[in-house]
Motif scaffolding. Structure first.
Motif, PDB file in Angstrom:
ATOM      1  N   ARG A 199       0.644  -1.213  -0.015  1.00 29.77           N
ATOM      2  CA  ARG A 199       0.014  -0.117   0.168  1.00 29.77           C
ATOM      3  C   ARG A 199       0.968   1.401  -0.070  1.00 29.77           C
ATOM      4  NH1 ARG A 199      -3.734   0.832   5.008  1.00 29.77           N
ATOM      5  NH2 ARG A 199      -1.775   1.515   5.909  1.00 29.77           N
ATOM      6  N   MET A 203       0.815   4.220  -2.845  1.00 30.03           N
ATOM      7  CA  MET A 203       0.604   5.624  -2.742  1.00 30.03           C
ATOM      8  C   MET A 203       1.812   6.381  -3.497  1.00 30.03           C
ATOM      9  SD  MET A 203      -2.149   6.250  -0.968  1.00 30.03           S
ATOM     10  CE  MET A 203      -1.729   7.983  -0.487  1.00 30.03           C
ATOM     11  N   ILE A 214      -7.600   7.829  -1.978  1.00 29.85           N
ATOM     12  CA  ILE A 214      -7.066   7.048  -1.020  1.00 29.85           C
ATOM     13  C   ILE A 214      -6.871   7.509   0.307  1.00 29.85           C
ATOM     14  CG2 ILE A 214      -5.146   5.418  -0.701  1.00 29.85           C
ATOM     15  CD1 ILE A 214      -6.932   4.571  -2.977  1.00 29.85           C
ATOM     16  N   ARG A 215      -6.476   8.759   0.224  1.00 31.15           N
ATOM     17  CA  ARG A 215      -6.260   9.640   1.711  1.00 31.15           C
ATOM     18  C   ARG A 215      -7.686   9.587   2.586  1.00 31.15           C
ATOM     19  NH1 ARG A 215      -2.983  13.332  -1.076  1.00 31.15           N
ATOM     20  NH2 ARG A 215      -0.651  12.862  -0.968  1.00 31.15           N
ATOM     21  N   PHE A 217     -10.057   7.406   1.866  1.00 33.25           N
ATOM     22  CA  PHE A 217     -10.432   6.258   2.391  1.00 33.25           C
ATOM     23  C   PHE A 217      -9.526   5.771   3.795  1.00 33.25           C
ATOM     24  CE2 PHE A 217     -12.783   5.775  -1.602  1.00 33.25           C
ATOM     25  CZ  PHE A 217     -13.642   4.563  -1.410  1.00 33.25           C
ATOM     26  N   LYS A 218      -8.589   6.106   3.545  1.00 32.42           N
ATOM     27  CA  LYS A 218      -7.577   5.745   4.828  1.00 32.42           C
ATOM     28  C   LYS A 218      -8.065   6.537   5.975  1.00 32.42           C
ATOM     29  CE  LYS A 218      -3.188   5.319   4.495  1.00 32.42           C
ATOM     30  NZ  LYS A 218      -1.531   5.668   4.207  1.00 32.42           N
ATOM     31  N   THR A 226      -4.492  -3.066   0.161  1.00 34.94           N
ATOM     32  CA  THR A 226      -4.161  -2.709  -1.039  1.00 34.94           C
ATOM     33  C   THR A 226      -5.223  -3.052  -2.117  1.00 34.94           C
ATOM     34  OG1 THR A 226      -1.804  -2.962  -0.764  1.00 34.94           O
ATOM     35  CG2 THR A 226      -2.271  -2.765  -2.871  1.00 34.94           C
ATOM     36  N   CYS A 229      -8.096  -0.562  -1.933  1.00 32.86           N
ATOM     37  CA  CYS A 229      -7.294   0.890  -2.521  1.00 32.86           C
ATOM     38  C   CYS A 229      -7.450   0.820  -4.144  1.00 32.86           C
ATOM     39  CB  CYS A 229      -6.019   1.101  -1.984  1.00 32.86           C
ATOM     40  SG  CYS A 229      -5.735   1.427  -0.470  1.00 32.86           S
ATOM     41  N   ALA A 232     -11.151   0.897  -4.932  1.00 35.83           N
ATOM     42  CA  ALA A 232     -11.479   2.260  -4.869  1.00 35.83           C
ATOM     43  C   ALA A 232     -11.274   3.254  -6.112  1.00 35.83           C
ATOM     44  CB  ALA A 232     -11.301   2.920  -3.565  1.00 35.83           C
ATOM     45  N   LEU A 233      -9.938   3.022  -6.446  1.00 35.09           N
ATOM     46  CA  LEU A 233      -9.762   3.846  -7.779  1.00 35.09           C
ATOM     47  C   LEU A 233     -10.259   3.470  -8.986  1.00 35.09           C
ATOM     48  CD1 LEU A 233      -5.822   3.888  -6.990  1.00 35.09           C
ATOM     49  CD2 LEU A 233      -7.008   5.844  -6.797  1.00 35.09           C
TER      50      LEU A 233
END
Length: 350
Positions: A199, A203, A214-215, A217-218, A226, A229, A232-233
């Motif tokens: 992950r 990034m 991603i930020r 979601f984090k 990962t 992530c 999500a993208l």
């Protein structure tokens, strides 16, 4: 230009350029308090101090030089940050592999309340006779040796991802989403490291809106994997093509004039993969779907290829590798036969 300014400014102030950040694009009318507030909001986990500010004539804006004052996770440093007047840009020199190793080791030790001297003392490097190691420290040392050092060593020289930002206008070195995702999935399979390390490396490849996704979601799920992530993208930047559209595109892709059947099969494969991902074809039927489309979509020039396709259709369904091997063998036989005809002065298809 920005990197040159960073290096020159650091030389003038006797600062290590690999321990400094250059923030630029700051409006001229932005005061010290506004700059401080913006930096703190964008980099809450990054220890730094502002060394100075200047007016950058070429950009008609201010620039600020920051010195990193502690152990830093470089993935926490944004390349861009929202500020007064628009987006402020951040430039820094990526650490060398040795520097990155030491930086990340220091970061881990700082989080655990340890120092490098503590580790050296526990290992007995500071005493002629190593002292007995307390159980808790022995356990910590064992954890470092088996869970921290190996990933750090493995990360040196690893195959990095290409850049993706999600912007309409691509920056230097950036790719559009589909090629980037395909390359990313391929490279991630090669990495023999923990998911946390994967992950972190992911990034490193993200910029702009993609990094922001991603930020976000984090923030809601710090332990996001990962795989999630990437999902999500894909939801944010991937194709919105329906399963029906993907299926139609696959079924209407034919061999081009002058294209070998083997090249056609390879070109067809990403479309088949997309159809499977959309759920239009079951995974258990992939080999049959591939073969049927090749039989329908290929230009069966040559008697040998026609005979070969008939044999394949009647026998067990081959997978992609088996299919390509059989096709290449058929193509080689046909090329050899055509070469014989040319030597005899005969021309034309078989």
């Amino acid at each position: 230009m920005a990197m040159t300014l960073l290096e020159d400014w650091c030389k003038g102030m006797d600062v290590n350029s690999q321990r400094a950040l250059l923030v630029w694009g700051i409006p001229v009318n932005c005061d010290e308090a506004e700059i401080k507030e913006t930096l703190q909001a964008a980099m809450p986990q990054v220890p730094y101090r502002v060394l100075g500010r200047m007016f950058w004539r070429e950009e008609n804006a201010k620039a600020a030089l920051l010195e990193l004052t502690g152990a830093v996770d470089y993935t926490a440093i944004p390349r861009e940050m929202p500020g007064k007047g628009g987006v402020w840009k951040v430039v820094f020199k990526p650490p060398t592999s040795d520097a990155e190793f030491l930086e990340r080791l220091h970061l881990f030790l700082a989080r655990e309340g340890w120092t490098v001297q503590d580790v050296a003392r526990v290992l007995g490097f500071q005493n002629p006779t190593p002292a007995p190691i307390p159980d808790m420290r022995a356990e910590m040392l064992n954890y470092i040796l088996h869970n921290v050092i190996p990933p750090l060593v493995e990360s040196i020289g690893y195959r990095k991802l290409t850049l993706f930002s999600g912007r309409d206008i691509l920056g230097p070195g950036e790719e559009t989403f589909d090629p980037w995702l395909e390359h990313t999935n391929e490279v991630i399979k090669e990495w023999q490291v923990s998911d946390v390390e994967k992950r972190r490396r992911l990034m490193e490849s993200l910029r702009g809106p993609a990094a922001d996704v991603i930020r976000i979601f984090k923030t809601s799920n710090p332990a996001i994997t990962t795989a999630k992530c990437l999902k999500a993208l894909e939801q944010a930047f991937g194709s919105v093509e329906s399963f029906r559209d993907a299926q139609v595109r696959f079924l209407n892709t034919y061999q081009k004039p002058g294209e070998k059947v083997s090249a056609y099969v390879i070109r067809l494969e990403p479309l088949l993969k997309k159809v499977v991902e959309k759920g239009a074809i079951d995974k258990d039927n992939v080999n049959r779907a591939r073969l049927e489309q090749v039989i329908v979509g290929a230009n069966h020039s040559g008697a040998l290829q026609r005979l070969w396709l008939t044999a394949v259709a009647e026998g067990p369904t081959p997978n992609l590798f088996q299919l390509l091997v059989q096709i290449r063998e058929g193509e080689a036989e046909e090329e050899e036969a055509e070469a014989v005809l040319l030597q005899l002065g005969l021309k034309g298809p078989l």
